[in-house]
Write a protein that holds these residues in place. Structure first.
Motif, PDB file in Angstrom:
ATOM      1  N   LEU A   8       0.849  -1.183   0.000  1.00  0.00           N
ATOM      2  CA  LEU A   8       0.000   0.000   0.000  1.00  0.00           C
ATOM      3  C   LEU A   8       0.883   1.229   0.000  1.00  0.00           C
ATOM      4  O   LEU A   8       1.928   1.268   0.668  1.00  0.00           O
ATOM      5  N   PHE A   9       0.493   2.232  -0.746  1.00  0.00           N
ATOM      6  CA  PHE A   9       1.258   3.475  -0.791  1.00  0.00           C
ATOM      7  C   PHE A   9       0.291   4.634  -0.594  1.00  0.00           C
ATOM      8  O   PHE A   9      -0.501   4.944  -1.474  1.00  0.00           O
ATOM      9  N   TYR A  10       0.325   5.220   0.594  1.00  0.00           N
ATOM     10  CA  TYR A  10      -0.519   6.363   0.895  1.00  0.00           C
ATOM     11  C   TYR A  10       0.278   7.635   0.661  1.00  0.00           C
ATOM     12  O   TYR A  10       1.441   7.732   1.065  1.00  0.00           O
ATOM     13  N   SER A  11      -0.350   8.590   0.006  1.00  0.00           N
ATOM     14  CA  SER A  11       0.333   9.855  -0.241  1.00  0.00           C
ATOM     15  C   SER A  11      -0.650  11.009  -0.129  1.00  0.00           C
ATOM     16  O   SER A  11      -1.862  10.838  -0.220  1.00  0.00           O
ATOM     17  N   HIS A  12      -0.101  12.167   0.098  1.00  0.00           N
ATOM     18  CA  HIS A  12      -0.860  13.406   0.125  1.00  0.00           C
ATOM     19  C   HIS A  12       0.161  14.537   0.062  1.00  0.00           C
ATOM     20  O   HIS A  12       1.246  14.431   0.652  1.00  0.00           O
ATOM     21  N   SER A  13      -0.171  15.593  -0.639  1.00  0.00           N
ATOM     22  CA  SER A  13       0.777  16.705  -0.780  1.00  0.00           C
ATOM     23  C   SER A  13       1.134  17.337   0.567  1.00  0.00           C
ATOM     24  O   SER A  13       2.237  17.860   0.731  1.00  0.00           O
ATOM     25  N   LYS A  39       9.712   4.755  -8.270  1.00  0.00           N
ATOM     26  CA  LYS A  39       9.406   4.993  -9.687  1.00  0.00           C
ATOM     27  C   LYS A  39      10.521   4.484 -10.595  1.00  0.00           C
ATOM     28  O   LYS A  39      10.254   3.886 -11.632  1.00  0.00           O
ATOM     29  N   THR A  40      11.772   4.702 -10.223  1.00  0.00           N
ATOM     30  CA  THR A  40      12.882   4.307 -11.087  1.00  0.00           C
ATOM     31  C   THR A  40      13.138   2.809 -11.077  1.00  0.00           C
ATOM     32  O   THR A  40      13.785   2.290 -11.972  1.00  0.00           O
ATOM     33  N   ARG A  41      12.648   2.110 -10.087  1.00  0.00           N
ATOM     34  CA  ARG A  41      12.846   0.662 -10.022  1.00  0.00           C
ATOM     35  C   ARG A  41      11.632  -0.104 -10.534  1.00  0.00           C
ATOM     36  O   ARG A  41      11.479  -1.283 -10.281  1.00  0.00           O
ATOM     37  N   ALA A  42      10.763   0.577 -11.257  1.00  0.00           N
ATOM     38  CA  ALA A  42       9.584  -0.030 -11.883  1.00  0.00           C
ATOM     39  C   ALA A  42       8.637  -0.677 -10.877  1.00  0.00           C
ATOM     40  O   ALA A  42       7.864  -1.546 -11.225  1.00  0.00           O
ATOM     41  N   ARG A  43       8.713  -0.264  -9.632  1.00  0.00           N
ATOM     42  CA  ARG A  43       7.795  -0.812  -8.624  1.00  0.00           C
ATOM     43  C   ARG A  43       6.518   0.021  -8.526  1.00  0.00           C
ATOM     44  O   ARG A  43       5.540  -0.412  -7.947  1.00  0.00           O
ATOM     45  N   TRP A  44       6.553   1.215  -9.044  1.00  0.00           N
ATOM     46  CA  TRP A  44       5.442   2.148  -8.928  1.00  0.00           C
ATOM     47  C   TRP A  44       4.111   1.551  -9.383  1.00  0.00           C
ATOM     48  O   TRP A  44       3.122   1.654  -8.676  1.00  0.00           O
ATOM     49  N   PRO A  45       4.040   0.901 -10.551  1.00  0.00           N
ATOM     50  CA  PRO A  45       2.754   0.353 -10.993  1.00  0.00           C
ATOM     51  C   PRO A  45       2.236  -0.792 -10.118  1.00  0.00           C
ATOM     52  O   PRO A  45       1.048  -1.071 -10.110  1.00  0.00           O
ATOM     53  N   ARG A  46       3.121  -1.461  -9.389  1.00  0.00           N
ATOM     54  CA  ARG A  46       2.699  -2.599  -8.559  1.00  0.00           C
ATOM     55  C   ARG A  46       2.154  -2.168  -7.202  1.00  0.00           C
ATOM     56  O   ARG A  46       1.614  -2.984  -6.464  1.00  0.00           O
ATOM     57  N   LEU A  47       2.299  -0.892  -6.872  1.00  0.00           N
ATOM     58  CA  LEU A  47       1.819  -0.396  -5.586  1.00  0.00           C
ATOM     59  C   LEU A  47       0.316  -0.170  -5.623  1.00  0.00           C
ATOM     60  O   LEU A  47      -0.247   0.189  -6.658  1.00  0.00           O
ATOM     61  N   ASN A  48      -0.331  -0.369  -4.510  1.00  0.00           N
ATOM     62  CA  ASN A  48      -1.742  -0.014  -4.346  1.00  0.00           C
ATOM     63  C   ASN A  48      -1.773   1.420  -3.837  1.00  0.00           C
ATOM     64  O   ASN A  48      -1.541   1.667  -2.660  1.00  0.00           O
ATOM     65  N   HIS A  49      -2.044   2.355  -4.747  1.00  0.00           N
ATOM     66  CA  HIS A  49      -2.000   3.781  -4.421  1.00  0.00           C
ATOM     67  C   HIS A  49      -3.294   4.235  -3.757  1.00  0.00           C
ATOM     68  O   HIS A  49      -4.386   3.883  -4.204  1.00  0.00           O
ATOM     69  N   HIS A  50      -3.135   5.038  -2.704  1.00  0.00           N
ATOM     70  CA  HIS A  50      -4.279   5.608  -2.000  1.00  0.00           C
ATOM     71  C   HIS A  50      -3.965   7.046  -1.637  1.00  0.00           C
ATOM     72  O   HIS A  50      -2.833   7.356  -1.257  1.00  0.00           O
ATOM     73  N   GLN A  51      -4.947   7.907  -1.760  1.00  0.00           N
ATOM     74  CA  GLN A  51      -4.808   9.297  -1.346  1.00  0.00           C
ATOM     75  C   GLN A  51      -5.207   9.378   0.124  1.00  0.00           C
ATOM     76  O   GLN A  51      -6.320   8.994   0.487  1.00  0.00           O
ATOM     77  N   ALA A  52      -4.299   9.818   0.960  1.00  0.00           N
ATOM     78  CA  ALA A  52      -4.601   9.950   2.385  1.00  0.00           C
ATOM     79  C   ALA A  52      -5.634  11.047   2.576  1.00  0.00           C
ATOM     80  O   ALA A  52      -5.644  12.048   1.857  1.00  0.00           O
ATOM     81  N   LYS A  53      -6.496  10.854   3.552  1.00  0.00           N
ATOM     82  CA  LYS A  53      -7.532  11.834   3.851  1.00  0.00           C
ATOM     83  C   LYS A  53      -7.156  12.590   5.118  1.00  0.00           C
ATOM     84  O   LYS A  53      -6.919  11.974   6.157  1.00  0.00           O
ATOM     85  N   PRO A  54      -7.072  13.907   5.024  1.00  0.00           N
ATOM     86  CA  PRO A  54      -6.746  14.692   6.221  1.00  0.00           C
ATOM     87  C   PRO A  54      -7.818  14.541   7.297  1.00  0.00           C
ATOM     88  O   PRO A  54      -8.991  14.367   6.989  1.00  0.00           O
ATOM     89  N   VAL A  55      -7.385  14.580   8.524  1.00  0.00           N
ATOM     90  CA  VAL A  55      -8.310  14.555   9.658  1.00  0.00           C
ATOM     91  C   VAL A  55      -8.026  15.761  10.538  1.00  0.00           C
ATOM     92  O   VAL A  55      -6.910  16.266  10.577  1.00  0.00           O
ATOM     93  N   GLU A  56      -9.030  16.205  11.221  1.00  0.00           N
ATOM     94  CA  GLU A  56      -8.860  17.313  12.151  1.00  0.00           C
ATOM     95  C   GLU A  56      -8.567  16.738  13.533  1.00  0.00           C
ATOM     96  O   GLU A  56      -9.318  15.917  14.041  1.00  0.00           O
ATOM     97  N   LEU A  57      -7.473  17.145  14.101  1.00  0.00           N
ATOM     98  CA  LEU A  57      -7.117  16.697  15.446  1.00  0.00           C
ATOM     99  C   LEU A  57      -7.193  17.866  16.408  1.00  0.00           C
ATOM    100  O   LEU A  57      -6.775  18.972  16.088  1.00  0.00           O
TER     101      LEU A  57
END
Length: 69
Positions: A8-13, A39-57
């Protein structure tokens, strides 16, 4: 459930805005480097990409997460 050969690969700006301090290994430069390496090791397409959702703490919950030991 995800296959064991996938990651799993979670990302957010906003991840790059989080500063853990000058001596902490987690920093925005490391996030960029990890993404570039994947990305350079060609693993990028094999990742399960998810956009992290911000939460208010609340400040209390945030303090509990970052308690100095």
């Amino acid at each position: 459930m995800y296959p064991s050969n996938n990651m799993l690969f979670y990302s957010h700006s906003r991840f790059q805005d989080h500063c853990m301090g000058p001596d902490h290994p987690e920093c925005s430069k490391r996030l960029v480097a990890v993404g570039r390496a994947l990305k350079t090791r060609a693993r990028w397409p094999r990742l399960n990409h998810h956009q992290a959702k911000p939460v208010e703490l609340s400040l209390v919950k945030l303090a509990l997460i970052h308690i100095a030991t």
